[in-house]
Write a protein that holds these residues in place. Structure first.
Motif, PDB file in Angstrom:
ATOM      1  N   ASN A 127      29.050  20.836   2.606  1.00  0.00           N
ATOM      2  CA  ASN A 127      29.345  22.379   2.134  1.00  0.00           C
ATOM      3  C   ASN A 127      29.255  23.772   3.065  1.00  0.00           C
ATOM      4  O   ASN A 127      28.649  23.359   3.823  1.00  0.00           O
ATOM      5  CB  ASN A 127      28.356  21.796   1.285  1.00  0.00           C
ATOM      6  CG  ASN A 127      28.251  21.058   0.414  1.00  0.00           C
ATOM      7  OD1 ASN A 127      28.924  21.572  -0.812  1.00  0.00           O
ATOM      8  ND2 ASN A 127      26.888  20.146   0.556  1.00  0.00           N
ATOM      9  N   TRP A 153      29.528  28.225   3.026  1.00  0.00           N
ATOM     10  CA  TRP A 153      29.257  29.185   2.504  1.00  0.00           C
ATOM     11  C   TRP A 153      29.910  30.697   3.174  1.00  0.00           C
ATOM     12  O   TRP A 153      29.455  30.407   4.544  1.00  0.00           O
ATOM     13  CB  TRP A 153      28.172  29.843   2.334  1.00  0.00           C
ATOM     14  CG  TRP A 153      27.408  29.093   0.874  1.00  0.00           C
ATOM     15  CD1 TRP A 153      27.071  29.079   0.139  1.00  0.00           C
ATOM     16  CD2 TRP A 153      27.127  27.191   1.566  1.00  0.00           C
ATOM     17  NE1 TRP A 153      26.525  28.567  -1.148  1.00  0.00           N
ATOM     18  CE2 TRP A 153      26.374  27.281  -0.308  1.00  0.00           C
ATOM     19  CE3 TRP A 153      26.724  26.060   2.190  1.00  0.00           C
ATOM     20  CZ2 TRP A 153      25.425  25.842  -0.766  1.00  0.00           C
ATOM     21  CZ3 TRP A 153      25.879  25.674   1.947  1.00  0.00           C
ATOM     22  CH2 TRP A 153      25.777  24.893  -0.177  1.00  0.00           C
ATOM     23  N   TYR A 174      30.523  34.264   4.556  1.00  0.00           N
ATOM     24  CA  TYR A 174      29.729  35.748   4.481  1.00  0.00           C
ATOM     25  C   TYR A 174      30.601  36.954   5.805  1.00  0.00           C
ATOM     26  O   TYR A 174      29.691  37.399   6.598  1.00  0.00           O
ATOM     27  CB  TYR A 174      28.449  35.110   4.732  1.00  0.00           C
ATOM     28  CG  TYR A 174      27.909  34.871   4.097  1.00  0.00           C
ATOM     29  CD1 TYR A 174      27.328  35.582   3.076  1.00  0.00           C
ATOM     30  CD2 TYR A 174      27.327  33.513   4.422  1.00  0.00           C
ATOM     31  CE1 TYR A 174      26.606  34.320   1.573  1.00  0.00           C
ATOM     32  CE2 TYR A 174      26.277  32.460   3.290  1.00  0.00           C
ATOM     33  CZ  TYR A 174      26.128  32.982   2.577  1.00  0.00           C
ATOM     34  OH  TYR A 174      25.549  31.934   1.228  1.00  0.00           O
ATOM     35  N   ARG A 207      24.029  30.326  -4.158  1.00  0.00           N
ATOM     36  CA  ARG A 207      24.845  30.754  -5.192  1.00  0.00           C
ATOM     37  C   ARG A 207      25.946  28.766  -5.051  1.00  0.00           C
ATOM     38  O   ARG A 207      25.554  28.502  -3.419  1.00  0.00           O
ATOM     39  CB  ARG A 207      26.476  31.459  -4.971  1.00  0.00           C
ATOM     40  CG  ARG A 207      26.854  31.534  -3.324  1.00  0.00           C
ATOM     41  CD  ARG A 207      27.844  33.039  -3.274  1.00  0.00           C
ATOM     42  NE  ARG A 207      27.595  33.726  -2.302  1.00  0.00           N
ATOM     43  CZ  ARG A 207      28.583  33.096  -1.487  1.00  0.00           C
ATOM     44  NH1 ARG A 207      29.402  32.281  -1.701  1.00  0.00           N
ATOM     45  NH2 ARG A 207      28.657  33.989  -0.432  1.00  0.00           N
ATOM     46  N   ARG A 208      27.041  28.643  -5.439  1.00  0.00           N
ATOM     47  CA  ARG A 208      27.457  27.226  -5.070  1.00  0.00           C
ATOM     48  C   ARG A 208      28.645  27.524  -3.795  1.00  0.00           C
ATOM     49  O   ARG A 208      28.992  28.649  -2.712  1.00  0.00           O
ATOM     50  CB  ARG A 208      28.696  26.979  -6.549  1.00  0.00           C
ATOM     51  CG  ARG A 208      28.715  28.509  -6.439  1.00  0.00           C
ATOM     52  CD  ARG A 208      31.003  27.884  -7.792  1.00  0.00           C
ATOM     53  NE  ARG A 208      31.094  28.980  -7.522  1.00  0.00           N
ATOM     54  CZ  ARG A 208      31.349  30.164  -6.705  1.00  0.00           C
ATOM     55  NH1 ARG A 208      32.161  29.695  -5.823  1.00  0.00           N
ATOM     56  NH2 ARG A 208      32.457  30.764  -7.304  1.00  0.00           N
ATOM     57  N   GLY A 218      31.681  28.181  -1.352  1.00  0.00           N
ATOM     58  CA  GLY A 218      33.082  28.167  -1.242  1.00  0.00           C
ATOM     59  C   GLY A 218      34.139  27.054  -1.633  1.00  0.00           C
ATOM     60  O   GLY A 218      34.561  26.169  -1.988  1.00  0.00           O
ATOM     61  N   LEU A 219      33.690  26.088  -0.228  1.00  0.00           N
ATOM     62  CA  LEU A 219      34.071  25.659   0.574  1.00  0.00           C
ATOM     63  C   LEU A 219      33.050  23.786   0.331  1.00  0.00           C
ATOM     64  O   LEU A 219      32.523  24.186   0.334  1.00  0.00           O
ATOM     65  CB  LEU A 219      35.082  25.286   1.658  1.00  0.00           C
ATOM     66  CG  LEU A 219      35.442  26.869   1.445  1.00  0.00           C
ATOM     67  CD1 LEU A 219      35.755  27.042   3.725  1.00  0.00           C
ATOM     68  CD2 LEU A 219      36.640  26.461   1.067  1.00  0.00           C
ATOM     69  N   ASN A 260      38.339  23.915  -2.905  1.00  0.00           N
ATOM     70  CA  ASN A 260      38.080  25.425  -2.881  1.00  0.00           C
ATOM     71  C   ASN A 260      37.740  25.810  -4.507  1.00  0.00           C
ATOM     72  O   ASN A 260      38.467  25.676  -5.317  1.00  0.00           O
ATOM     73  CB  ASN A 260      38.730  25.785  -2.290  1.00  0.00           C
ATOM     74  CG  ASN A 260      39.166  26.899  -1.710  1.00  0.00           C
ATOM     75  OD1 ASN A 260      37.881  27.893  -2.838  1.00  0.00           O
ATOM     76  ND2 ASN A 260      40.297  28.369  -1.694  1.00  0.00           N
ATOM     77  N   TRP A 261      35.595  25.493  -4.452  1.00  0.00           N
ATOM     78  CA  TRP A 261      35.244  26.747  -5.373  1.00  0.00           C
ATOM     79  C   TRP A 261      35.752  27.537  -5.962  1.00  0.00           C
ATOM     80  O   TRP A 261      34.847  28.268  -5.314  1.00  0.00           O
ATOM     81  CB  TRP A 261      34.415  26.158  -5.591  1.00  0.00           C
ATOM     82  CG  TRP A 261      33.180  25.121  -6.855  1.00  0.00           C
ATOM     83  CD1 TRP A 261      33.784  25.615  -7.941  1.00  0.00           C
ATOM     84  CD2 TRP A 261      32.049  24.768  -6.944  1.00  0.00           C
ATOM     85  NE1 TRP A 261      33.021  25.805  -8.615  1.00  0.00           N
ATOM     86  CE2 TRP A 261      32.055  25.270  -8.207  1.00  0.00           C
ATOM     87  CE3 TRP A 261      30.957  24.291  -6.270  1.00  0.00           C
ATOM     88  CZ2 TRP A 261      30.793  24.691  -8.395  1.00  0.00           C
ATOM     89  CZ3 TRP A 261      30.323  23.253  -6.070  1.00  0.00           C
ATOM     90  CH2 TRP A 261      30.224  23.383  -7.545  1.00  0.00           C
ATOM     91  N   ILE A 262      36.678  27.949  -6.133  1.00  0.00           N
ATOM     92  CA  ILE A 262      37.136  29.533  -6.284  1.00  0.00           C
ATOM     93  C   ILE A 262      36.233  30.483  -7.809  1.00  0.00           C
ATOM     94  O   ILE A 262      36.026  31.556  -7.355  1.00  0.00           O
ATOM     95  CB  ILE A 262      38.601  29.856  -6.125  1.00  0.00           C
ATOM     96  CG1 ILE A 262      39.685  29.268  -5.400  1.00  0.00           C
ATOM     97  CG2 ILE A 262      39.303  31.727  -6.880  1.00  0.00           C
ATOM     98  CD1 ILE A 262      41.256  28.714  -5.670  1.00  0.00           C
ATOM     99  N   ARG A 288      40.461  25.918  -8.989  1.00  0.00           N
ATOM    100  CA  ARG A 288      40.145  25.238  -7.663  1.00  0.00           C
ATOM    101  C   ARG A 288      41.638  25.073  -7.225  1.00  0.00           C
ATOM    102  O   ARG A 288      42.387  25.256  -7.687  1.00  0.00           O
ATOM    103  CB  ARG A 288      38.753  23.409  -8.017  1.00  0.00           C
ATOM    104  CG  ARG A 288      37.751  23.872  -9.303  1.00  0.00           C
ATOM    105  CD  ARG A 288      36.622  24.990  -9.047  1.00  0.00           C
ATOM    106  NE  ARG A 288      36.032  24.812 -10.077  1.00  0.00           N
ATOM    107  CZ  ARG A 288      35.183  23.609 -10.658  1.00  0.00           C
ATOM    108  NH1 ARG A 288      35.352  22.958  -9.475  1.00  0.00           N
ATOM    109  NH2 ARG A 288      34.207  24.079 -11.095  1.00  0.00           N
TER     110      ARG A 288
END
Ligand code: FES
Ligand SMILES: [Fe+2]
Length: 325
Positions: free
Chosen positions: A193, A195, A197, A217-218, A220-221, A231-233, A238
């Protein structure tokens, strides 16, 4: 290729009922076919009799028939008929076409690459994608090792350069973190997982992953071994990529654009526009990634990594651990 994993190698829709398709995957010639009942088979594209490609044969009932001497094989590779020996004769047990364990799920055909198992883990997927979503697929060939293509999808440092006028707009070149969290389960499920930044460089120092707050938060990738990426857009938007290894220098990318527009015609238009966007972005990557040398990445190839490359290092370490196992 890492052994003993499921790999998405084709889409189910590519193998229609009663069709035979010859493909190269995992560095091998394979034949994928579906008998009249709709049962799918993926086998080595080599007749165990005298080596002819079964993909140039034809389907007879529930079997594939070799074009050379007419031997027939069922979906599991068992020889059902040797015409020269007569219909009454039992075919020799040793006459087996090599077939791969196969699963069909989420519109993909997965094969098990490795030793046969008593029990197989589930085919890798992202359960956060609701069944109510629909998708459009774009297929594209990349002349690179599949692990290079995967690494590119975990590379947050490249965004403002390769994608300066698309998803990397805004010149966020400074890479905080990124935050990588791995999950490994006993059944062979390995998940990364990620994230992101990134921010604009105003003279500040990039924060180390350990200085970043716990993500609230969830991710992103996400990457799930052997070869699927998410990719959790947004909740209803997605992108999923399956990196189907052709051989050590070629990969077939299955890029899916997931959305929720189900209204006929509009669904096609949204899918088409999403795929067009995917195409523009992935071609920005492809142009550069195919120039990487050596073709096959590993921990000891002498690349000088920086802090922002940490997700790639995590992928390489896990990859090496799985290969060594
Ligand atoms: S080579 Fe296939 S039947 Fe002889
Ligand atoms: Fe990219």
């Amino acid at each position: 290729m890492i052994p003993n994993q499921w790999y998405a190698i084709l889409e189910s829709s590519e193998i229609k009922k009663g069709k035979i398709v010859g493909v190269t995957r995992m560095g091998e010639k394979m034949v994928a076919w579906r008998n009249a009942k709709g049962e799918l088979s993926v086998m080595s594209d080599q007749c165990p009799h005298r080596g002819v490609a079964l993909s140039v044969g034809k389907l007879i009932g529930d079997c594939i028939q070799c074009p050379f001497h007419g031997f027939e094989f069922d979906t599991r590779g068992t020889c059902k008929l040797v015409p020269a020996n007569g219909r009454g004769a039992e075919p020799p047990k040793a006459l087996r076409a090599r077939s791969y364990p196969v699963r069909e799920a989420h519109g993909f055909v997965y094969i098990w690459w490795g030793e046969p198992q008593k029990e197989y883990p589930p085919a890798p997927w992202f359960e956060s994608i609701p069944d109510t979503m629909v998708y459009a697929t774009l297929k594209d060939h990349w002349a690179c090792h599949y692990a290079r293509a995967i690494e590119n999808q975990l590379d947050v440092v490249h965004l403002p350069f390769i994608h300066h006028n698309t998803i990397g707009r805004g010149n966020r070149a400074l890479v905080n973190g990124p935050v990588t969290k791995e999950e490994s389960h006993w059944d062979g499920d390995h998940l990364i997982n990620l994230w992101v930044y990134n921010e604009v460089d105003g003279g500040q120092k990039p924060k180390k992953p350990s200085e970043m707050p716990e993500p609230n938060r969830r991710p992103g990738l996400q990457f799930r071994f052997g070869n699927v990426w998410h990719n959790w857009i947004a909740e209803n938007l997605r992108v999923v990529v399956a990196f189907a290894p052709i051989d050590n220098e070629n990969t077939l990318m299955y890029l899916r654009y997931y959305h929720t527009m189900r209204v006929p015609v509009l669904r096609q238009i949204v899918g088409w526009l999403g795929s067009l966007a995917n195409l523009v972005i992935e071609r920005q990557d492809r142009r550069v990634v195919i120039t990487q040398r050596p073709h096959r990445p590993d921990l000891d190839i002498g690349e000088i990594m920086i802090q922002g490359d940490q997700p790639i290092v995590a992928y390489r370490k896990r990859r090496k651990a799985l290969i060594d196992k």
